[in-house]
Design an enzyme around this catalytic site. Structure first.
Site, short mmCIF file in Angstrom:
data_model
loop_
_atom_site.label_atom_id
_atom_site.label_comp_id
_atom_site.label_asym_id
_atom_site.label_seq_id
_atom_site.Cartn_x
_atom_site.Cartn_y
_atom_site.Cartn_z
N ASN A 8 0.87 -1.19 0.00
CA ASN A 8 0.00 0.00 0.00
C ASN A 8 0.90 1.23 0.00
O ASN A 8 1.49 1.57 1.02
CB ASN A 8 -0.90 -0.04 1.25
CG ASN A 8 -1.74 1.20 1.39
OD1 ASN A 8 -1.86 2.00 0.46
ND2 ASN A 8 -2.32 1.39 2.57
N LYS A 50 0.12 4.25 -0.30
CA LYS A 50 -0.53 5.43 0.32
C LYS A 50 -0.33 6.67 -0.53
O LYS A 50 -0.33 6.59 -1.76
CB LYS A 50 -0.03 5.63 1.75
CG LYS A 50 -0.12 4.37 2.60
CD LYS A 50 0.02 4.62 4.07
CE LYS A 50 0.08 3.31 4.82
NZ LYS A 50 0.02 3.44 6.25
N HIS A 109 -9.53 0.80 5.25
CA HIS A 109 -8.23 1.00 5.91
C HIS A 109 -8.42 1.96 7.08
O HIS A 109 -9.22 2.89 7.01
CB HIS A 109 -7.23 1.57 4.90
CG HIS A 109 -5.83 1.59 5.42
ND1 HIS A 109 -5.38 2.55 6.30
CD2 HIS A 109 -4.78 0.76 5.22
CE1 HIS A 109 -4.12 2.30 6.61
NE2 HIS A 109 -3.72 1.21 5.96
N GLU A 122 -6.82 4.38 8.12
CA GLU A 122 -6.64 5.82 7.80
C GLU A 122 -7.88 6.38 7.13
O GLU A 122 -8.24 7.53 7.34
CB GLU A 122 -5.38 5.99 6.93
CG GLU A 122 -4.11 5.81 7.75
CD GLU A 122 -2.90 5.33 6.97
OE1 GLU A 122 -2.90 5.40 5.74
OE2 GLU A 122 -1.95 4.86 7.64
N GLU A 152 -5.33 -5.31 10.90
CA GLU A 152 -4.31 -4.28 11.07
C GLU A 152 -4.55 -3.53 12.37
O GLU A 152 -5.39 -2.60 12.41
CB GLU A 152 -4.38 -3.28 9.92
CG GLU A 152 -4.14 -3.88 8.56
CD GLU A 152 -3.56 -2.84 7.61
OE1 GLU A 152 -2.41 -3.02 7.18
OE2 GLU A 152 -4.25 -1.84 7.32
N GLY A 155 2.38 1.97 10.76
CA GLY A 155 3.31 3.07 10.57
C GLY A 155 4.06 3.48 11.83
O GLY A 155 4.69 4.53 11.88
N SER A 186 3.46 -2.48 10.42
CA SER A 186 4.91 -2.50 10.56
C SER A 186 5.55 -3.84 10.18
O SER A 186 6.50 -4.30 10.82
CB SER A 186 5.32 -2.07 11.99
OG SER A 186 4.88 -0.75 12.24
C1 PEP Z 1 -0.80 -0.06 6.24
O1 PEP Z 1 -0.87 1.12 5.95
O2 PEP Z 1 -1.71 -0.82 5.91
C2 PEP Z 1 0.35 -0.52 6.99
C3 PEP Z 1 0.31 -1.71 7.48
O3 PEP Z 1 1.40 0.35 7.12
P1 PEP Z 1 2.84 -0.01 7.75
O4 PEP Z 1 3.32 -1.26 7.13
O5 PEP Z 1 3.70 1.18 7.42
O6 PEP Z 1 2.63 -0.17 9.23
#
Ligand code: PEP
Length: 260
Positions: free
Chosen positions: A11, A13, A97, A99, A169, A175, A215
């Site tokens: 992703n 973003k 997601h 976000e 998640e 992040g 992460s």
């Molecule tokens: C995500 O945005 O779905 C995500 C898992 O980000 P990151 O890997 O940076 O934690």
């Protein structure tokens, strides 16, 4: 029934200008051309979807939209429909997601409409669920993710779920550099699998891939994906560079070869 291949999704973003996205796509095509035993999907920003789609067209990489609006067309300034995503080569879409939920007010009802739309269009819907740190500390994790999933999938019958994937998640892991422990990931994902079996049937629960996101990097991908209910990864930060994304894909490939 055959076990589905692991799924690794990058992703991107709101990162990369179109030229950078194209460079990254070329580099991934180059590095992953021989890779088998895994499905790899990239989700660039809207402005890069078309050129990236052209680059990965003849490769095994698949293209995803990070977001779409559930209507097909019309006076929805700023929005993009699923038809438009499909037109530029997407056959996967991220939905819900964290976000989108926290920054753009996407609620369970909107997520549910989007899931229906994606499934109706034959697009793989990747439905994201996850708890905040406060919710985890309050012991509400399993209840929260189950509620998100049940509202997200409301009104869908089992025959319609062949194109579904779920991403667990934890919001506190996205992040932040803080990854869920393997036990935390496995227990949440085991719960989601059991929920699918109870709500639908064992065929659905075994065919729907449940990814972990939060992460993920080369150093932890293998131990996470080794868990029985972790069928792949949704990767944010580490998907922005070939050198950090490819090892995650390779970890998935290695596990597939060990399991088969
Ligand atoms: C995500 O945005 O779905 C995500 C898992 O980000 P990151 O890997 O940076 O934690």
């Amino acid at each position: 029934m055959t076990t589905p291949l692991p799924l690794v999704i990058g992703n991107w973003k709101m990162n990369m200008l179109a030229s950078q996205a194209c460079d990254m796509a070329r580099s991934l095509v180059d590095r992953l051309s021989e890779v088998e035993g895994v499905e790899v999907v990239i989700a660039p920003p809207f402005t890069s979807l078309y050129p990236v789609g052209q680059i990965i067209n003849c490769s095994r990489l698949r293209l995803a939209g990070q977001h779409f609006y559930f209507a097909s067309q019309g006076a929805y300034t700023g929005e993009v429909s699923l038809e438009m995503l499909r037109d530029v080569g997407c056959d996967v879409a991220l939905i819900g997601h964290s976000e989108r939920r926290s920054l753009f007010g996407e609620d369970d009802a909107a997520i549910n409409k989007k899931v229906h739309r994606a499934i109706q269009m034959g697009i793989t819907a990747v439905v994201c669920v996850g708890e905040t740190l406060e919710q985890r500390k309050a012991g509400a994790t399993l209840n929260i993710i189950e509620t998100q999933l049940s509202k997200g999938l409301a009104g869908l019958s089992s025959e319609r779920l062949s194109k579904l994937a779920i991403a667990y998640e934890p919001v506190w892991a996205i992040g932040t550099g803080v990854t869920a422990t393997v036990d935390q990931a496995e227990s949440a994902q085991d719960h989601l699998r059991k929920w699918l079996a109870n709500r639908y049937n064992s065929e659905v629960s075994e065919s729907v891939r449940i990814l972990y996101g939060g992460s993920v990097k080369g150093a932890n991908a293998s131990e996470l994906m080794r868990q029985p209910n972790v069928d792949g990864a949704l990767v944010g930060g580490a998907s922005l560079e070939t050198e950090s994304f490819v090892p995650i894909v390779e970890a998935a490939v290695e596990l597939t070869s060990q399991k088969s």
